[in-house]
Design a protein around this motif. Sequence first.
Motif, mmCIF file in Angstrom:
data_model
loop_
_atom_site.group_PDB
_atom_site.id
_atom_site.type_symbol
_atom_site.label_atom_id
_atom_site.label_comp_id
_atom_site.label_asym_id
_atom_site.label_seq_id
_atom_site.Cartn_x
_atom_site.Cartn_y
_atom_site.Cartn_z
ATOM 1 N N ILE A 225 0.870 -1.176 0.000
ATOM 2 C CA ILE A 225 0.000 0.000 0.000
ATOM 3 C C ILE A 225 0.905 1.222 0.000
ATOM 4 O O ILE A 225 1.725 1.391 0.902
ATOM 5 N N ILE A 226 0.769 2.052 -1.029
ATOM 6 C CA ILE A 226 1.516 3.306 -1.108
ATOM 7 C C ILE A 226 0.493 4.426 -0.963
ATOM 8 O O ILE A 226 -0.488 4.478 -1.712
ATOM 9 N N HIS A 227 0.716 5.304 0.008
ATOM 10 C CA HIS A 227 -0.277 6.365 0.236
ATOM 11 C C HIS A 227 0.391 7.674 0.628
ATOM 12 O O HIS A 227 1.543 7.694 1.059
ATOM 13 N N ASP A 228 -0.372 8.747 0.475
ATOM 14 C CA ASP A 228 0.111 10.076 0.840
ATOM 15 C C ASP A 228 -0.697 10.673 2.000
ATOM 16 O O ASP A 228 -0.691 11.877 2.216
ATOM 17 N N VAL B 128 3.428 -1.172 4.012
ATOM 18 C CA VAL B 128 2.844 0.153 3.862
ATOM 19 C C VAL B 128 3.967 1.146 3.617
ATOM 20 O O VAL B 128 4.925 1.217 4.387
ATOM 21 N N ILE B 129 3.840 1.895 2.527
ATOM 22 C CA ILE B 129 4.835 2.903 2.168
ATOM 23 C C ILE B 129 4.164 4.266 2.243
ATOM 24 O O ILE B 129 3.187 4.521 1.548
ATOM 25 N N SER B 130 4.704 5.101 3.118
ATOM 26 C CA SER B 130 4.145 6.439 3.294
ATOM 27 C C SER B 130 5.284 7.441 3.367
ATOM 28 O O SER B 130 6.455 7.066 3.446
ATOM 29 N N ASP B 131 4.925 8.689 3.351
ATOM 30 C CA ASP B 131 5.918 9.754 3.318
ATOM 31 C C ASP B 131 6.490 9.980 4.716
ATOM 32 O O ASP B 131 5.811 10.490 5.590
ATOM 33 N N ASN B 132 7.734 9.574 4.902
ATOM 34 C CA ASN B 132 8.391 9.811 6.183
ATOM 35 C C ASN B 132 9.223 11.092 6.139
ATOM 36 O O ASN B 132 9.984 11.370 7.047
ATOM 37 N N GLY B 133 9.078 11.846 5.044
ATOM 38 C CA GLY B 133 9.798 13.105 4.901
ATOM 39 C C GLY B 133 11.233 12.962 4.445
ATOM 40 O O GLY B 133 11.961 13.940 4.349
ATOM 41 N N GLU B 134 11.655 11.729 4.129
ATOM 42 C CA GLU B 134 13.053 11.496 3.795
ATOM 43 C C GLU B 134 13.276 10.991 2.382
ATOM 44 O O GLU B 134 14.387 10.589 2.049
ATOM 45 N N ILE B 135 12.256 10.996 1.541
ATOM 46 C CA ILE B 135 12.447 10.477 0.184
ATOM 47 C C ILE B 135 13.216 11.503 -0.653
ATOM 48 O O ILE B 135 12.925 12.698 -0.622
ATOM 49 N N HIS B 136 14.237 11.013 -1.334
ATOM 50 C CA HIS B 136 14.983 11.865 -2.260
ATOM 51 C C HIS B 136 14.312 11.798 -3.627
ATOM 52 O O HIS B 136 13.706 10.792 -3.987
ATOM 53 N N ASN B 137 14.433 12.862 -4.382
ATOM 54 C CA ASN B 137 13.907 12.865 -5.740
ATOM 55 C C ASN B 137 14.811 12.054 -6.650
ATOM 56 O O ASN B 137 16.040 12.086 -6.515
ATOM 57 N N CYS B 138 14.196 11.333 -7.578
ATOM 58 C CA CYS B 138 14.966 10.625 -8.595
ATOM 59 C C CYS B 138 15.773 11.666 -9.369
ATOM 60 O O CYS B 138 15.259 12.728 -9.735
ATOM 61 N N TYR C 291 -4.563 17.566 -10.518
ATOM 62 C CA TYR C 291 -4.653 17.842 -11.953
ATOM 63 C C TYR C 291 -4.657 16.567 -12.795
ATOM 64 O O TYR C 291 -4.008 16.478 -13.836
ATOM 65 N N GLY C 292 -5.354 15.545 -12.306
ATOM 66 C CA GLY C 292 -5.445 14.299 -13.054
ATOM 67 C C GLY C 292 -4.235 13.404 -12.904
ATOM 68 O O GLY C 292 -4.011 12.504 -13.708
ATOM 69 N N SER C 293 -3.458 13.633 -11.861
ATOM 70 C CA SER C 293 -2.263 12.819 -11.633
ATOM 71 C C SER C 293 -2.157 12.480 -10.148
ATOM 72 O O SER C 293 -3.002 12.866 -9.348
ATOM 73 N N TYR C 294 -1.082 11.770 -9.816
ATOM 74 C CA TYR C 294 -0.802 11.434 -8.436
ATOM 75 C C TYR C 294 -0.241 12.650 -7.702
ATOM 76 O O TYR C 294 0.255 13.590 -8.316
ATOM 77 N N SER C 295 -0.239 12.578 -6.374
ATOM 78 C CA SER C 295 0.429 13.599 -5.577
ATOM 79 C C SER C 295 1.935 13.505 -5.828
ATOM 80 O O SER C 295 2.435 12.515 -6.368
ATOM 81 N N SER C 296 2.664 14.513 -5.426
ATOM 82 C CA SER C 296 4.107 14.524 -5.683
ATOM 83 C C SER C 296 4.814 13.372 -4.976
ATOM 84 O O SER C 296 5.757 12.794 -5.528
ATOM 85 N N PHE C 297 4.379 12.992 -3.781
ATOM 86 C CA PHE C 297 5.007 11.864 -3.096
ATOM 87 C C PHE C 297 4.795 10.568 -3.865
ATOM 88 O O PHE C 297 5.742 9.815 -4.101
ATOM 89 N N ILE C 298 3.562 10.291 -4.284
ATOM 90 C CA ILE C 298 3.268 9.057 -5.021
ATOM 91 C C ILE C 298 4.045 9.044 -6.336
ATOM 92 O O ILE C 298 4.641 8.038 -6.719
ATOM 93 N N ARG C 299 4.076 10.168 -7.029
ATOM 94 C CA ARG C 299 4.825 10.258 -8.287
ATOM 95 C C ARG C 299 6.306 9.950 -8.050
ATOM 96 O O ARG C 299 6.945 9.259 -8.831
ATOM 97 N N ASN C 300 6.846 10.475 -6.967
ATOM 98 C CA ASN C 300 8.249 10.245 -6.651
ATOM 99 C C ASN C 300 8.510 8.767 -6.351
ATOM 100 O O ASN C 300 9.534 8.219 -6.765
#
Length: 167
Positions: free
Chosen positions: A4-7, A26-36, A77-86
């Motif tokens: 489960i990936i959620h924002d 469960v994968i959630s935003d822990n505030g530590e994800i780096h951008n690709c 805007y018809g897409s995922y949130s920035s965390f999910i996209r990342n």
Amino acid sequence: MKIIIHDLMHQDFTSIYQEQEDSTIVISDNGEIHNCIGCFGCWIKTPGKCVLKDAYNNMGELLSKCDELIIISKCVYGSYSSFIRNVFDRSISYLLPYFEVRNNETNHQKRYNNKIKMIVHFYGNDITKNEQETAKALVTANGINFHSLVSKVYFHESLQAIKGGVQ
């Protein structure tokens, strides 16, 4: 295994999922994800694993063991949130860097032999029909590229509405 990936905020997520099976990740935003950074290191330097050192560098391996993927995202805007996209961007190591043509479209070749069933829940106030169509097309394209079966895309006006629609 189910992923489960959620924002969502922690309290919102736990109100929807009071309990999960032991095999659920469960994968959630822990505030530590780096951008690709688009370095392709996950394909060339460390095949199957992202070179960035954080808790999300093994997304390709996790997806290789997954048979059901549930995504809960705000519809932006018809897409995922920035965390999910990342998270999706950081999951490219799930695929090989080589291309193949399927149904007259160019897609990545599979690295792993599993087939993921994908369910996506978008939430947000006033999601327009155009945003819904764009989101459905995006999820379908992601499913094709990730060699997944997109079983359903849901749209919810509130977080409370998700509660009844999530298995």
